[in-house]
Design a protein around this motif. Sequence first.
Motif, PDB file in Angstrom:
ATOM      1  N   ARG A  49      -4.297   6.996  -9.713  1.00  0.00           N
ATOM      2  CA  ARG A  49      -5.455   7.868  -9.646  1.00  0.00           C
ATOM      3  C   ARG A  49      -6.148   7.764  -8.203  1.00  0.00           C
ATOM      4  N   VAL A  77      -6.695   7.951  -0.866  1.00  0.00           N
ATOM      5  CA  VAL A  77      -6.455   6.837  -0.102  1.00  0.00           C
ATOM      6  C   VAL A  77      -5.541   6.741   0.978  1.00  0.00           C
ATOM      7  N   ALA A 137       0.730  -1.310   0.050  1.00  0.00           N
ATOM      8  CA  ALA A 137       0.024  -0.031  -0.214  1.00  0.00           C
ATOM      9  C   ALA A 137       0.998   1.233  -0.162  1.00  0.00           C
ATOM     10  N   ILE A 177       1.041   3.943  -3.032  1.00  0.00           N
ATOM     11  CA  ILE A 177       0.490   5.187  -2.858  1.00  0.00           C
ATOM     12  C   ILE A 177       1.667   6.423  -2.903  1.00  0.00           C
ATOM     13  N   ILE A 202      -6.402   6.263   4.917  1.00  0.00           N
ATOM     14  CA  ILE A 202      -5.641   5.326   5.592  1.00  0.00           C
ATOM     15  C   ILE A 202      -5.290   5.776   6.830  1.00  0.00           C
ATOM     16  N   PHE A 203      -4.991   7.288   6.859  1.00  0.00           N
ATOM     17  CA  PHE A 203      -4.708   8.137   7.961  1.00  0.00           C
ATOM     18  C   PHE A 203      -5.864   8.125   8.939  1.00  0.00           C
TER      19      PHE A 203
END
Lengths: 318, 305
Positions: free
Chosen positions: B130, B135, B120, B124, B139-140
């Motif tokens: 895109r 994302v 991941a 990122i 996730i944060f």
Amino acid sequence: MTDAALPATRDRPMREPTSWERLRSNRDWLGFWFMVPTVLLLGVFLAYPLFLGIWLSFTNTKIGRVGKFIGLENYEWLMDDKVFWLSVTNTLLYTVVASVAKFAIGLYLALLLNKHMPFKAMIRAVVLIPFIVPTVLSAIAFWWIYDSQFSIVSWLLRKAGFITTNINFLGDPWNARWSTIFANVWRGIPFVAITLLAGLQTVSPSLYEAATLDGATGWQRFRYITYPILTPIIAVVMTFSVLFTFTDFQLIWAMTRGGPVNATHLMATLSYQRAILGGNMGEGAAIATAMIPFLLAAVLVSWFGLQRRKWQAGVGND
Amino acid sequence: MSDASATARPVEAPSVTREDNAEGMEFLETWQRRLVFTYFPLAIIVFVLLFPFYWMALTAVKPDDQLLDMETFNPLWTWNPTFKHIYKLLFQSNYPKWLWNTMYVASAATALSLFASVLAAYAIVRLQFRGAQLVGGLIFLAYLVPPSILFIPLASIIYSYGLIDSPLSLILVYPTILIPFATWLLMGYFKSIPFELEESALMDGASRWQILTKIVLPLAVPGLISAFIFCFTLCWNEFIYALTFISTTGNKTVPVAIVNEFVDGDIYRWGALMAGALVGSLPLVILYTFFVEHYVSAMTGAVKE
């Protein structure tokens, strides 16, 4: 640097070979495949339960029985529930007092550790130990320290002549609240101190030297140099600190289980008691959902803290 | 501001003695002042932070008759330590099983999380597909969702999958705590790897997978170690999920077992309890002593990013 350069290369008409071109166009697909494990795990066990929890709070689900939609009944029930409101005020008291104390002592400790001294690395390592040891295990140690008959603190105070009878740390409502708050502060200080210390170490000593030459006092140096530079990191650290204190469960559960007579129940422990031990999943979920507005407030603070950080980063501070 | 000071520093550095050039103005303080305003408060704080562990360790090795008799024996020290409590714990209880469960769950959940996080974070930061920014932000946000509001719905999900009371449930659920943290930490590390390295590998015909395993991961080893030990510690520390999902004595993890299995009416239970807490903490403390710097960078890195 590279981040800034990337979008530019994307838009520029490319003269590179076609394999590069193909990879570039495949990026979205590649990204998709790379994200699959994370999205699956977080989707199934984080995002879905988050919404399921809100849904459950509108049902009368019990353990082993699928519930029906009952609208706001759980919340109406909680509105009249004194124990729920006690848990809310307990949680707020716990969060506010513990967070302020953690911040004050943590910052103080960070400032002390930022000075030059022998064995600095070792002291820093030792300070972090309460953070490393599993919370429940240190909570058990506190439980023993707070024992009503054989507390070492009572013994020391008795020998020193301050008190004549043992303190009933966890048996009296207010004593129990202060005792659990103390344990939480104890556990949280290392995190605050060490992260703030990392922030302090980025402050250039020349700033202090210049300020001292200009005749600044110690307080002025802190107020006008240290504090402004640290603000963004303080915002993030304190957001996490508030968030984890607000949703704390294990410390309370290991020491008092919400007792005596619900005096130390936090919203998390109460929802566990109602949902898992009492079997009222719907009601427990409603208590858990009631925590969300507070958490959102904390997240917003964090977001603004980060924004400010970016803005300062432009000036050259990390 | 700090750029200017950074260039100014090399000029003044040689004039100051080597060992205290980090804090150039400390000579302004007298040693009495330092003693009262630095060492004394520091000593008090460190003492308070460490005392519970001293007390835990001391109780674990105290003979039973000294444990509760605070008048004839000085409670702060013992001259005849015993390993009875620890021996009982390790050879006459389920403790080794719990320790094994904890280690097994923590290792498996950490491995799973690191695998997912590496992919991941790389996607990122480097693929910049895109919506990568979005994302990353999500996730944060996942990092900010606490277990306390998830355990009730998760219990019903785990139950409906038939995983209740199985260590597998913990292995699958712990990554929700670990992945957001590990992904953000690794994103920071991946960003610091020069993009040119990857570009030249791409030019030479390397696939993205080869780039990840042969270039990016070897360069991000410190980050991986940080993420690994921090995740491992978080797993070891986790309580509410383990308490909710696991009910059989043999399947429990150390924190849950200590709270639920040791608490009986025995007035001498404190020795066993403290021995359990001590032995349960030791693996992490040992791990910590070897990787202090990695812990610190994991902790501060996650906050800074």
